[in-house]
Design an enzyme around this catalytic site. Structure first.
Site, PDB file in Angstrom:
ATOM      1  N   CYS A   1     -23.706 -27.764   4.544  1.00  0.00           N
ATOM      2  CA  CYS A   1     -22.603 -26.820   4.394  1.00  0.00           C
ATOM      3  C   CYS A   1     -23.197 -25.424   4.494  1.00  0.00           C
ATOM      4  CB  CYS A   1     -21.965 -27.028   3.022  1.00  0.00           C
ATOM      5  SG  CYS A   1     -20.794 -25.744   2.567  1.00  0.00           S
TER       6      CYS A   1
ATOM      7  N   CYS B   1     -20.314 -23.292  10.492  1.00  0.00           N
ATOM      8  CA  CYS B   1     -19.632 -24.035   9.429  1.00  0.00           C
ATOM      9  C   CYS B   1     -19.681 -25.487   9.878  1.00  0.00           C
ATOM     10  CB  CYS B   1     -18.184 -23.561   9.308  1.00  0.00           C
ATOM     11  SG  CYS B   1     -17.174 -24.595   8.225  1.00  0.00           S
TER      12      CYS B   1
END
Ligand code: DGL
Length: 294
Positions: A76, A189
């Protein structure tokens, strides 16, 4: 805590996005076992404060610690941008993020010296990509574009549900980066890693679309090899990698459906992400009864 090669690799994200990194880790390290936590109860991370993200990531890393992992991957970018610098030295195992890999690839790919980063609000605001890129090549320009709507669309499975709406949202968020001069776009992302092909189709003139997943997996493989922590293959009857999936929210069926597509293999059981008190029990499960997912 003794770190040994029989431990598994812990991976985390706010939801399904990090499964694209898990896919590459499984490919690069077929003998390893993974435990993946999707913190869906706190999704999205990208609009939370840095303090909130650090606190949620710390809870999961504490759980990994109790579960005896040998390394952890923050699959992440938001967690890598704001929690990794704060938490990386708190644990007896190595904690790897995804930003250095993406920055390295982009710094060698750009031809015109301008890199765009498509990411969450928190990642853009942190400036983490700019710092990582400029550590390698101080002369490069790094532009950030946040795309919270895209994060939600991927988590909700728009790739299947409404691809036209997804394409429109991609175009809307990538265009400003191209128009500002970026020849290279980092998928900053992990929810966007599945969108690389669509971005190339929508912007055929783009120089490079950077997906840090495989490079991150290589980094994990190198790290385990350096420390003598690689699992001896094959483990288990058929030698297939074995995984456990836990989520903190309630929608296990949805996670299984969307996640299986991103992981590229069927996700079987999805378990609740336990409170700390249950971590010991999970250690027992990891020792004895990891399921083959294929
Ligand atoms: N997939 C995550 C990232 O790479 C987080 C997305 C979110 O929860 O906002 O930043």
């Amino acid at each position: 805590m003794v770190i040994d090669s029989n431990g598994c690799i812990g991976m985390l994200d706010s939801g399904v996005g990090g499964l694209a990194v898990a896919r590459e880790v499984l490919r690069a390290l077929p003998a390893e076992r993974l435990i993946y936590v999707g913190d869906t109860a706190h999704f999205p991370y990208g609009t939370r404060t840095a303090g909130e993200v650090v606190s949620h990531v710390r809870d999961i890393l504490d759980f990994f610690c109790d579960a005896g992992v040998k390394a952890a991957v923050l699959a992440c970018n938001t967690a890598s941008a704001v929690a990794l610098p704060v938490l990386r030295d708190r644990y007896p195992f190595q904690v790897v993020g995804v930003i250095d890999a993406g920055a390295r690839m982009a710094a060698t790919s750009t031809r015109n010296g301008c890199i765009g980063v498509l990411a969450t609000e928190r990642t853009v605001q942190s400036g983490a990509y700019g710092e990582a890129v400029r550590r390698l090549r101080p002369e490069l320009r790094v532009l950030g574009q946040s795309a919270p709507a895209l994060v939600t669309m991927v988590e909700e499975g728009y790739g299947e549900k409404d691809p036209a709406a997804l394409d429109a949202a991609i175009a809307e968020h990538v265009r400003p980066l191209i128009e500002a001069g970026a020849d290279t776009v980092i998928l900053g992302c992990t929810h966007f890693l599945a969108l690389g092909g669509r971005i190339r189709q929508l912007f055929p003139g783009i120089g490079a679309v950077i997906d840090p997943a495989a490079e991150t997996a290589r980094q994990v493989a190198d790290l385990l090899a350096e420390r003598g922590l690689l699992q001896e293959p094959p483990r288990g009857a058929n030698g297939l990698p074995r995984c456990r999936f836990l989520i903190s929210g309630h929608d296990a069926d949805h996670f299984r459906l969307v996640g299986s597509r991103i992981l590229g293999r069927e996700i079987g059981a999805v378990e609740p992400f336990p409170a700390r008190a249950l971590a010991g029990r999970v250690q027992g499960l990891l020792d004895g009864s990891i399921l083959d997912e294929e």
